[in-house]
Motif scaffolding. Structure first.
Motif, mmCIF file in Angstrom:
data_model
loop_
_atom_site.group_PDB
_atom_site.id
_atom_site.type_symbol
_atom_site.label_atom_id
_atom_site.label_comp_id
_atom_site.label_asym_id
_atom_site.label_seq_id
_atom_site.Cartn_x
_atom_site.Cartn_y
_atom_site.Cartn_z
ATOM 1 N N ARG A 150 41.577 65.167 32.773
ATOM 2 C CA ARG A 150 42.397 63.858 33.606
ATOM 3 C C ARG A 150 41.039 63.276 35.039
ATOM 4 O O ARG A 150 41.407 63.457 36.046
ATOM 5 C CB ARG A 150 43.846 64.821 34.676
ATOM 6 C CG ARG A 150 44.825 64.982 33.810
ATOM 7 C CD ARG A 150 45.520 65.968 34.448
ATOM 8 N NE ARG A 150 44.947 66.928 34.978
ATOM 9 C CZ ARG A 150 45.855 67.677 36.022
ATOM 10 N NH1 ARG A 150 46.839 68.023 36.570
ATOM 11 N NH2 ARG A 150 44.311 68.960 36.752
ATOM 12 N N CYS A 152 40.907 59.812 37.218
ATOM 13 C CA CYS A 152 41.504 58.591 38.261
ATOM 14 C C CYS A 152 40.627 57.908 37.805
ATOM 15 O O CYS A 152 39.159 57.815 38.271
ATOM 16 C CB CYS A 152 41.761 59.151 39.722
ATOM 17 S SG CYS A 152 42.469 57.531 40.608
ATOM 18 N N SER A 153 40.772 55.965 37.785
ATOM 19 C CA SER A 153 39.329 54.581 38.555
ATOM 20 C C SER A 153 40.472 53.761 38.537
ATOM 21 O O SER A 153 41.809 54.218 39.310
ATOM 22 C CB SER A 153 38.938 55.085 37.250
ATOM 23 O OG SER A 153 38.001 53.351 37.458
ATOM 24 N N MET A 174 43.703 58.448 34.758
ATOM 25 C CA MET A 174 45.301 57.314 35.428
ATOM 26 C C MET A 174 45.136 56.458 36.562
ATOM 27 O O MET A 174 42.859 56.256 36.698
ATOM 28 C CB MET A 174 45.446 58.521 36.587
ATOM 29 C CG MET A 174 46.374 57.589 38.287
ATOM 30 S SD MET A 174 46.647 58.904 39.727
ATOM 31 C CE MET A 174 47.681 60.153 38.669
ATOM 32 N N GLU A 175 45.027 55.416 36.489
ATOM 33 C CA GLU A 175 44.444 53.957 37.435
ATOM 34 C C GLU A 175 45.563 53.999 38.364
ATOM 35 O O GLU A 175 46.593 53.538 39.107
ATOM 36 C CB GLU A 175 44.701 52.364 36.872
ATOM 37 C CG GLU A 175 44.009 52.533 35.523
ATOM 38 C CD GLU A 175 44.007 50.691 34.518
ATOM 39 O OE1 GLU A 175 43.749 50.245 34.710
ATOM 40 O OE2 GLU A 175 44.309 51.432 33.417
ATOM 41 N N GLN A 176 45.139 53.680 39.812
ATOM 42 C CA GLN A 176 45.166 53.387 40.863
ATOM 43 C C GLN A 176 44.709 51.659 41.803
ATOM 44 O O GLN A 176 43.546 51.982 41.353
ATOM 45 C CB GLN A 176 44.201 54.297 41.958
ATOM 46 C CG GLN A 176 45.282 55.701 42.297
ATOM 47 C CD GLN A 176 47.216 55.983 41.708
ATOM 48 O OE1 GLN A 176 47.541 55.414 42.545
ATOM 49 N NE2 GLN A 176 47.369 56.437 41.409
ATOM 50 N N TYR A 179 40.092 53.116 45.892
ATOM 51 C CA TYR A 179 39.082 54.343 45.537
ATOM 52 C C TYR A 179 39.890 55.742 46.470
ATOM 53 O O TYR A 179 39.681 56.783 46.368
ATOM 54 C CB TYR A 179 37.860 54.853 45.105
ATOM 55 C CG TYR A 179 36.964 54.040 44.180
ATOM 56 C CD1 TYR A 179 37.700 54.442 42.846
ATOM 57 C CD2 TYR A 179 36.998 52.184 44.509
ATOM 58 C CE1 TYR A 179 36.299 53.701 41.534
ATOM 59 C CE2 TYR A 179 36.738 51.812 43.351
ATOM 60 C CZ TYR A 179 36.731 52.318 42.142
ATOM 61 O OH TYR A 179 36.179 51.591 41.004
ATOM 62 N N GLU A 181 42.956 56.303 47.025
ATOM 63 C CA GLU A 181 44.168 57.341 46.448
ATOM 64 C C GLU A 181 43.747 57.656 45.710
ATOM 65 O O GLU A 181 43.931 58.312 44.751
ATOM 66 C CB GLU A 181 45.024 55.505 45.403
ATOM 67 C CG GLU A 181 45.935 54.482 46.439
ATOM 68 C CD GLU A 181 44.851 53.175 47.209
ATOM 69 O OE1 GLU A 181 46.033 53.045 47.768
ATOM 70 O OE2 GLU A 181 43.629 53.909 47.100
ATOM 71 N N CYS A 182 42.813 56.755 44.734
ATOM 72 C CA CYS A 182 42.095 58.675 43.717
ATOM 73 C C CYS A 182 41.679 59.493 44.518
ATOM 74 O O CYS A 182 41.048 60.507 44.044
ATOM 75 C CB CYS A 182 41.017 57.874 43.149
ATOM 76 S SG CYS A 182 41.390 56.653 41.393
ATOM 77 N N ALA A 185 44.055 61.748 45.139
ATOM 78 C CA ALA A 185 44.570 62.450 44.101
ATOM 79 C C ALA A 185 43.615 63.897 43.302
ATOM 80 O O ALA A 185 44.139 64.875 43.228
ATOM 81 C CB ALA A 185 44.912 61.686 42.908
ATOM 82 N N VAL A 191 44.084 64.830 39.434
ATOM 83 C CA VAL A 191 43.426 64.445 38.571
ATOM 84 C C VAL A 191 42.585 65.566 38.566
ATOM 85 O O VAL A 191 42.505 66.483 39.632
ATOM 86 C CB VAL A 191 42.609 63.058 38.435
ATOM 87 C CG1 VAL A 191 43.931 62.467 38.433
ATOM 88 C CG2 VAL A 191 42.261 62.812 39.631
ATOM 89 N N VAL A 194 36.722 61.869 39.417
ATOM 90 C CA VAL A 194 36.988 60.392 40.066
ATOM 91 C C VAL A 194 36.203 59.817 39.268
ATOM 92 O O VAL A 194 35.182 60.325 39.030
ATOM 93 C CB VAL A 194 37.503 60.154 41.494
ATOM 94 C CG1 VAL A 194 37.312 58.576 41.589
ATOM 95 C CG2 VAL A 194 38.652 60.772 42.191
#
Length: 281
Positions: A150, A152-153, A174-176, A179, A181-182, A185, A191, A194
Protein backbone atom coordinates in the motif's frame (compact mmCIF):
# COMPACT_ATOMS: atom_id res chain seq x y z
CA UNK A 1 -20.82 82.05 -26.12
CA UNK A 2 -20.67 78.28 -25.82
CA UNK A 3 -23.87 76.39 -25.39
CA UNK A 4 -24.08 74.28 -22.23
CA UNK A 5 -23.73 70.55 -22.74
CA UNK A 6 -26.92 68.58 -22.56
CA UNK A 7 -27.41 66.09 -19.75
CA UNK A 8 -27.31 63.21 -22.24
CA UNK A 9 -23.98 64.34 -23.66
CA UNK A 10 -22.51 64.74 -20.16
CA UNK A 11 -23.57 61.20 -19.32
CA UNK A 12 -21.97 59.90 -22.50
CA UNK A 13 -18.72 61.66 -21.66
CA UNK A 14 -18.72 60.30 -18.11
CA UNK A 15 -19.27 56.76 -19.39
CA UNK A 16 -16.51 57.21 -21.95
CA UNK A 17 -14.04 58.44 -19.30
CA UNK A 18 -14.96 55.57 -17.00
CA UNK A 19 -14.36 53.05 -19.76
CA UNK A 20 -11.05 54.70 -20.64
CA UNK A 21 -9.91 54.59 -17.02
CA UNK A 22 -10.89 50.94 -16.71
CA UNK A 23 -8.98 50.10 -19.87
CA UNK A 24 -5.93 52.00 -18.63
CA UNK A 25 -5.96 50.10 -15.33
CA UNK A 26 -6.21 46.73 -17.03
CA UNK A 27 -3.44 47.64 -19.45
CA UNK A 28 -1.18 48.84 -16.65
CA UNK A 29 -1.60 45.66 -14.63
CA UNK A 30 -1.07 43.39 -17.61
CA UNK A 31 1.95 45.34 -18.77
CA UNK A 32 3.74 45.68 -15.45
CA UNK A 33 2.92 42.38 -13.75
CA UNK A 34 1.81 41.69 -10.21
CA UNK A 35 5.26 42.32 -8.72
CA UNK A 36 5.49 45.92 -10.00
CA UNK A 37 2.05 46.89 -8.71
CA UNK A 38 3.19 47.36 -5.10
CA UNK A 39 6.95 46.80 -5.20
CA UNK A 40 6.65 43.20 -4.04
CA UNK A 41 7.10 39.83 -5.66
CA UNK A 42 4.74 36.89 -5.13
CA UNK A 43 6.34 33.45 -4.99
CA UNK A 44 4.53 30.12 -4.78
CA UNK A 45 6.01 27.44 -2.51
CA UNK A 46 4.80 24.42 -0.58
CA UNK A 47 3.83 25.03 3.04
CA UNK A 48 3.83 21.36 4.12
CA UNK A 49 7.11 19.85 2.90
CA UNK A 50 9.76 19.72 5.63
CA UNK A 51 13.22 20.41 4.22
CA UNK A 52 11.81 22.05 1.07
CA UNK A 53 8.91 24.41 1.61
CA UNK A 54 7.56 24.50 5.14
CA UNK A 55 5.62 27.11 7.09
CA UNK A 56 6.92 27.19 10.65
CA UNK A 57 5.78 29.71 13.26
CA UNK A 58 5.01 32.32 10.64
CA UNK A 59 8.30 31.84 8.79
CA UNK A 60 9.18 29.78 5.72
CA UNK A 61 12.09 27.36 5.55
CA UNK A 62 13.51 24.71 3.21
CA UNK A 63 15.66 24.21 0.13
CA UNK A 64 13.00 25.56 -2.25
CA UNK A 65 12.60 28.61 -0.01
CA UNK A 66 16.36 29.20 -0.09
CA UNK A 67 16.39 28.92 -3.89
CA UNK A 68 13.42 31.29 -4.18
CA UNK A 69 15.06 33.87 -1.88
CA UNK A 70 18.27 33.75 -3.87
CA UNK A 71 16.42 34.22 -7.17
CA UNK A 72 14.35 37.08 -5.75
CA UNK A 73 17.49 38.83 -4.52
CA UNK A 74 19.12 38.56 -7.93
CA UNK A 75 15.93 39.98 -9.48
CA UNK A 76 16.26 43.02 -7.21
CA UNK A 77 13.92 42.16 -4.31
CA UNK A 78 14.81 42.07 -0.65
CA UNK A 79 13.45 39.31 1.57
CA UNK A 80 10.82 41.60 3.11
CA UNK A 81 9.45 42.32 -0.37
CA UNK A 82 8.54 38.65 -0.89
CA UNK A 83 4.91 37.55 -0.50
CA UNK A 84 4.80 33.79 -0.01
CA UNK A 85 1.83 31.95 -1.53
CA UNK A 86 0.93 28.33 -0.88
CA UNK A 87 1.11 26.36 -4.14
CA UNK A 88 -0.46 22.89 -3.80
CA UNK A 89 0.51 20.48 -6.58
CA UNK A 90 -2.85 20.46 -8.35
CA UNK A 91 -3.20 24.28 -8.29
CA UNK A 92 0.18 25.36 -9.64
CA UNK A 93 -0.74 25.78 -13.31
CA UNK A 94 -3.86 27.78 -12.49
CA UNK A 95 -1.92 30.08 -10.13
CA UNK A 96 0.55 30.95 -12.89
CA UNK A 97 -2.12 31.36 -15.57
CA UNK A 98 -4.23 33.62 -13.33
CA UNK A 99 -1.29 35.79 -12.29
CA UNK A 100 -1.64 34.88 -8.60
CA UNK A 101 2.14 34.45 -8.41
CA UNK A 102 5.16 35.67 -10.36
CA UNK A 103 6.93 32.33 -10.17
CA UNK A 104 6.69 29.00 -8.34
CA UNK A 105 9.47 27.04 -6.62
CA UNK A 106 7.64 24.01 -5.26
CA UNK A 107 9.25 20.68 -6.27
CA UNK A 108 7.69 21.39 -9.66
CA UNK A 109 8.85 18.75 -12.15
CA UNK A 110 9.33 19.91 -15.75
CA UNK A 111 7.10 17.82 -18.02
CA UNK A 112 5.90 18.17 -21.61
CA UNK A 113 2.29 18.11 -20.45
CA UNK A 114 2.80 21.04 -18.08
CA UNK A 115 4.78 22.98 -20.68
CA UNK A 116 1.68 23.14 -22.83
CA UNK A 117 0.14 25.64 -20.38
CA UNK A 118 3.06 27.15 -18.42
CA UNK A 119 6.79 27.71 -18.93
CA UNK A 120 9.75 26.82 -16.74
CA UNK A 121 13.18 28.13 -15.87
CA UNK A 122 15.86 25.85 -14.49
CA UNK A 123 16.21 23.08 -13.61
CA UNK A 124 17.64 23.94 -10.21
CA UNK A 125 17.69 20.34 -8.95
CA UNK A 126 17.32 16.79 -10.30
CA UNK A 127 15.57 14.43 -7.91
CA UNK A 128 14.72 10.74 -8.26
CA UNK A 129 11.50 9.06 -7.16
CA UNK A 130 12.17 6.82 -4.16
CA UNK A 131 10.42 5.19 -1.21
CA UNK A 132 10.01 6.24 2.42
CA UNK A 133 9.36 3.47 4.96
CA UNK A 134 9.25 3.00 8.71
CA UNK A 135 12.68 2.58 10.29
CA UNK A 136 12.05 -1.08 11.17
CA UNK A 137 10.60 -2.03 7.75
CA UNK A 138 12.32 -5.21 6.46
CA UNK A 139 10.21 -6.10 3.43
CA UNK A 140 10.81 -3.10 1.14
CA UNK A 141 14.32 -2.55 -0.22
CA UNK A 142 13.34 -1.08 -3.58
CA UNK A 143 10.60 -0.85 -6.22
CA UNK A 144 10.94 -4.58 -6.92
CA UNK A 145 9.37 -5.26 -3.49
CA UNK A 146 6.16 -3.29 -4.06
CA UNK A 147 3.89 -6.15 -5.14
CA UNK A 148 0.84 -6.15 -2.87
CA UNK A 149 1.98 -3.11 -0.89
CA UNK A 150 0.00 0.00 0.00
CA UNK A 151 1.56 3.26 -1.17
CA UNK A 152 0.75 6.90 -0.53
CA UNK A 153 1.49 9.86 -2.78
CA UNK A 154 0.05 13.32 -3.43
CA UNK A 155 -2.80 14.10 -5.80
CA UNK A 156 -1.56 15.90 -8.91
CA UNK A 157 2.10 14.95 -8.43
CA UNK A 158 4.24 13.26 -11.08
CA UNK A 159 5.00 10.58 -8.48
CA UNK A 160 1.36 9.52 -8.33
CA UNK A 161 1.22 9.39 -12.13
CA UNK A 162 4.37 7.22 -12.23
CA UNK A 163 2.91 4.76 -9.73
CA UNK A 164 -0.26 4.43 -11.81
CA UNK A 165 1.76 3.86 -14.97
CA UNK A 166 4.43 1.48 -13.64
CA UNK A 167 2.82 -0.33 -10.71
CA UNK A 168 -0.94 -0.14 -11.31
CA UNK A 169 -1.40 -3.92 -11.08
CA UNK A 170 0.93 -4.37 -8.13
CA UNK A 171 0.09 -1.77 -5.50
CA UNK A 172 -2.80 -0.03 -3.81
CA UNK A 173 -2.32 3.72 -4.14
CA UNK A 174 -3.73 6.19 -1.62
CA UNK A 175 -3.64 9.80 -2.79
CA UNK A 176 -3.58 12.63 -0.26
CA UNK A 177 -3.51 16.44 -0.59
CA UNK A 178 -0.04 16.69 1.01
CA UNK A 179 2.96 14.65 2.10
CA UNK A 180 2.30 15.37 5.78
CA UNK A 181 -0.90 13.34 5.44
CA UNK A 182 1.07 10.57 3.71
CA UNK A 183 3.64 10.53 6.51
CA UNK A 184 0.83 10.29 9.09
CA UNK A 185 -0.64 7.33 7.19
CA UNK A 186 2.78 5.67 7.21
CA UNK A 187 3.27 6.25 10.95
CA UNK A 188 -0.13 4.74 11.72
CA UNK A 189 0.36 1.68 9.49
CA UNK A 190 -2.39 2.56 7.00
CA UNK A 191 0.20 2.39 4.19
CA UNK A 192 3.50 0.53 3.83
CA UNK A 193 5.46 3.27 2.10
CA UNK A 194 5.32 6.83 0.82
CA UNK A 195 6.63 7.46 -2.66
CA UNK A 196 7.83 10.71 -4.16
CA UNK A 197 11.11 12.44 -4.97
CA UNK A 198 14.08 11.52 -2.81
CA UNK A 199 14.79 15.04 -1.56
CA UNK A 200 11.17 15.39 -0.38
CA UNK A 201 11.45 12.05 1.41
CA UNK A 202 14.77 13.14 2.95
CA UNK A 203 13.02 16.20 4.41
CA UNK A 204 10.23 14.03 5.85
CA UNK A 205 12.77 11.58 7.29
CA UNK A 206 14.70 14.45 8.89
CA UNK A 207 11.51 15.78 10.48
CA UNK A 208 10.59 12.30 11.80
CA UNK A 209 13.63 12.24 14.13
CA UNK A 210 14.78 8.82 13.06
CA UNK A 211 11.43 7.05 12.85
CA UNK A 212 11.37 6.99 9.04
CA UNK A 213 14.06 6.24 6.47
CA UNK A 214 14.58 6.64 2.74
CA UNK A 215 15.17 3.34 0.93
CA UNK A 216 17.73 4.97 -1.34
CA UNK A 217 17.00 3.33 -4.71
CA UNK A 218 15.57 6.04 -6.99
CA UNK A 219 13.87 4.81 -10.15
CA UNK A 220 13.16 8.03 -12.08
CA UNK A 221 14.70 11.44 -12.70
CA UNK A 222 12.63 14.50 -11.84
CA UNK A 223 13.92 17.83 -13.13
CA UNK A 224 12.72 20.57 -10.78
CA UNK A 225 11.94 23.80 -12.57
CA UNK A 226 10.82 27.27 -11.56
CA UNK A 227 7.30 27.66 -12.91
CA UNK A 228 6.59 30.91 -14.75
CA UNK A 229 3.86 32.24 -17.00
CA UNK A 230 3.79 30.78 -20.50
CA UNK A 231 6.27 32.36 -22.89
CA UNK A 232 8.14 34.67 -20.50
CA UNK A 233 11.62 34.03 -21.93
CA UNK A 234 13.17 37.14 -20.35
CA UNK A 235 12.20 36.05 -16.82
CA UNK A 236 13.39 32.50 -17.58
CA UNK A 237 16.79 33.83 -18.63
CA UNK A 238 17.14 35.98 -15.51
CA UNK A 239 16.14 33.10 -13.23
CA UNK A 240 18.55 30.74 -14.97
CA UNK A 241 21.38 33.23 -14.44
CA UNK A 242 20.48 33.42 -10.74
CA UNK A 243 20.47 29.61 -10.37
CA UNK A 244 23.84 29.38 -12.12
CA UNK A 245 25.29 31.93 -9.70
CA UNK A 246 23.82 30.07 -6.72
CA UNK A 247 25.54 26.87 -7.86
CA UNK A 248 28.82 28.65 -8.63
CA UNK A 249 29.17 30.49 -5.31
CA UNK A 250 28.41 27.43 -3.17
CA UNK A 251 25.03 28.59 -1.85
CA UNK A 252 23.23 25.73 -3.65
CA UNK A 253 25.33 23.02 -1.98
CA UNK A 254 25.03 24.66 1.44
CA UNK A 255 21.25 24.93 1.10
CA UNK A 256 20.93 21.19 0.44
CA UNK A 257 23.17 20.30 3.39
CA UNK A 258 21.34 22.68 5.75
CA UNK A 259 17.93 21.27 4.87
CA UNK A 260 18.75 17.53 5.05
CA UNK A 261 20.62 17.46 8.36
CA UNK A 262 20.54 14.15 10.20
CA UNK A 263 19.74 12.14 7.07
CA UNK A 264 22.16 10.12 4.98
CA UNK A 265 21.29 11.89 1.75
CA UNK A 266 23.42 13.03 -1.17
CA UNK A 267 22.00 14.26 -4.50
CA UNK A 268 22.77 12.02 -7.48
CA UNK A 269 26.07 13.43 -8.78
CA UNK A 270 25.29 12.10 -12.26
CA UNK A 271 22.59 14.78 -12.64
CA UNK A 272 23.48 17.39 -10.01
CA UNK A 273 24.12 20.22 -10.00
CA UNK A 274 22.09 20.73 -13.20
CA UNK A 275 22.59 23.22 -16.01
CA UNK A 276 19.69 25.71 -16.05
CA UNK A 277 18.75 26.47 -19.66
CA UNK A 278 15.00 25.81 -19.71
CA UNK A 279 12.58 28.40 -21.08
CA UNK A 280 15.04 30.66 -22.86
CA UNK A 281 13.71 29.93 -26.37
Amino acid sequence: MKKPLSIAVKRMLRRGMAALCAFACVFAVSACGADDADGRIRIGIKFDQPGLGFKKNGTYVGFDVDVAKYIARKLGYSEDQIVWKEAPSKQREAMLQNGDVDFIVATYSITDERKRVVSFAGPYFVAGQDLLVRKDEKGIDGPEDLNGKRLCSVTGSTSAVTVKEKFANEVQLMEQPGYAECATALFSGIVDAVTTDDIILAGLASASRGRLRVVGKPFTQEYYGVGIKKGNTKLARNINNAISEMIKDGSWKRAIADNTKGVDYTPDAKYNPPKPKEGEK
